[in-house]
Write a protein that holds these residues in place. Structure first.
Motif, PDB file in Angstrom:
ATOM      1  N   LEU A  33       0.999  -0.773  -0.301  1.00 20.85           N
ATOM      2  CA  LEU A  33      -0.078  -0.242  -0.040  1.00 20.85           C
ATOM      3  C   LEU A  33       1.074   1.558   0.450  1.00 20.85           C
ATOM      4  O   LEU A  33       0.166   2.273  -0.079  1.00 20.85           O
ATOM      5  CB  LEU A  33      -1.198  -0.007   1.405  1.00 20.85           C
ATOM      6  N   ALA A  34       1.751   1.176   0.295  1.00 23.00           N
ATOM      7  CA  ALA A  34       2.979   2.564   0.719  1.00 23.00           C
ATOM      8  C   ALA A  34       3.437   2.200  -0.896  1.00 23.00           C
ATOM      9  O   ALA A  34       4.504   3.249  -0.688  1.00 23.00           O
ATOM     10  CB  ALA A  34       3.442   2.331   1.739  1.00 23.00           C
ATOM     11  N   GLY A  35       3.335   1.515  -2.159  1.00 26.86           N
ATOM     12  CA  GLY A  35       4.572   1.836  -3.205  1.00 26.86           C
ATOM     13  C   GLY A  35       5.510   0.766  -2.490  1.00 26.86           C
ATOM     14  O   GLY A  35       6.257   1.331  -3.911  1.00 26.86           O
ATOM     15  N   LEU A  36       5.770  -0.524  -2.447  1.00 23.94           N
ATOM     16  CA  LEU A  36       6.892  -0.470  -2.093  1.00 23.94           C
ATOM     17  C   LEU A  36       6.986  -2.085  -1.997  1.00 23.94           C
ATOM     18  O   LEU A  36       7.354  -2.460  -1.209  1.00 23.94           O
ATOM     19  CB  LEU A  36       7.635  -0.051  -0.777  1.00 23.94           C
ATOM     20  N   PRO A  37       6.531  -2.571  -2.984  1.00 19.75           N
ATOM     21  CA  PRO A  37       5.909  -3.864  -3.551  1.00 19.75           C
ATOM     22  C   PRO A  37       7.592  -4.725  -2.838  1.00 19.75           C
ATOM     23  O   PRO A  37       8.268  -4.266  -3.213  1.00 19.75           O
ATOM     24  CB  PRO A  37       5.481  -4.711  -4.429  1.00 19.75           C
ATOM     25  N   GLY A  38       7.090  -6.008  -1.958  1.00 23.61           N
ATOM     26  CA  GLY A  38       8.187  -7.069  -1.486  1.00 23.61           C
ATOM     27  C   GLY A  38       9.330  -5.718  -0.411  1.00 23.61           C
ATOM     28  O   GLY A  38      10.116  -7.008  -0.346  1.00 23.61           O
ATOM     29  N   ARG A  39       8.794  -5.246   0.067  1.00 22.72           N
ATOM     30  CA  ARG A  39       9.766  -4.549   1.226  1.00 22.72           C
ATOM     31  C   ARG A  39       9.128  -4.584   3.001  1.00 22.72           C
ATOM     32  O   ARG A  39       9.126  -3.881   3.349  1.00 22.72           O
ATOM     33  CB  ARG A  39       9.702  -3.168   0.702  1.00 22.72           C
ATOM     34  N   ALA A  40       8.489  -5.503   2.844  1.00 28.49           N
ATOM     35  CA  ALA A  40       7.845  -6.414   4.139  1.00 28.49           C
ATOM     36  C   ALA A  40       9.335  -6.365   5.527  1.00 28.49           C
ATOM     37  O   ALA A  40       8.926  -5.520   6.337  1.00 28.49           O
ATOM     38  CB  ALA A  40       6.919  -7.916   4.168  1.00 28.49           C
ATOM     39  N   ARG A  41      10.392  -6.358   5.313  1.00 24.40           N
ATOM     40  CA  ARG A  41      11.195  -6.421   5.953  1.00 24.40           C
ATOM     41  C   ARG A  41      11.375  -4.613   6.037  1.00 24.40           C
ATOM     42  O   ARG A  41      12.172  -4.601   7.567  1.00 24.40           O
ATOM     43  CB  ARG A  41      12.193  -7.231   5.917  1.00 24.40           C
ATOM     44  N   LEU A  42      11.281  -3.862   5.434  1.00 29.78           N
ATOM     45  CA  LEU A  42      11.754  -2.306   5.308  1.00 29.78           C
ATOM     46  C   LEU A  42      10.370  -2.387   6.957  1.00 29.78           C
ATOM     47  O   LEU A  42      10.793  -1.398   7.456  1.00 29.78           O
ATOM     48  CB  LEU A  42      11.556  -1.742   4.060  1.00 29.78           C
TER      49      LEU A  42
END
Length: 114
Positions: A33-42
């Motif tokens: 939703l923040a426009g950062l797919p694949g960045r769950a660890r972030l």
């Protein structure tokens, strides 16, 4: 050591701030939703390092699991905060099908600062 840009941090924080009481989102969903797919660890990194008052307890692992170690003070706090909001937590897990936040796209576009 990786330091995310202020813009990425702000986007993640803005999404987390919108998760309503009684609903949960996964780390991956917040990243998407923040426009950062694949960045769950972030998302996890931002939650650990932010000094803002965010509803951190509403962010869970992909399977609805609480990511903090079972038996830890943080685990107990997260379970307690979720239960206060009416979210059922059983064995450190929330049924995402029942409690996952499904924001309306128009709502997000209106509320988000980016």
């Amino acid at each position: 050591m990786y330091h995310p840009s202020h813009e990425k941090v702000a986007r993640i924080e803005a999404i987390i701030a919108l998760i309503p009481a009684g609903k949960v989102a996964s780390y991956g969903q917040v990243a998407d939703l923040a426009g950062l797919p694949g960045r769950a660890r972030l998302v996890g990194k931002v939650l650990r390092e932010t000094n803002k008052m965010l509803p951190w307890h509403r962010v869970l692992g992909a399977a609805g699991t609480i990511s903090l170690p079972k038996g830890s003070e943080g685990f107990a706090t997260q379970v307690g905060l979720l239960q206060e909001e009416g979210v059922a937590v059983i064995g450190g897990r929330v049924r995402m099908r029942d409690w996952q936040w499904q924001p309306d796209l128009a709502e997000l576009l209106f509320l988000l600062p980016f």
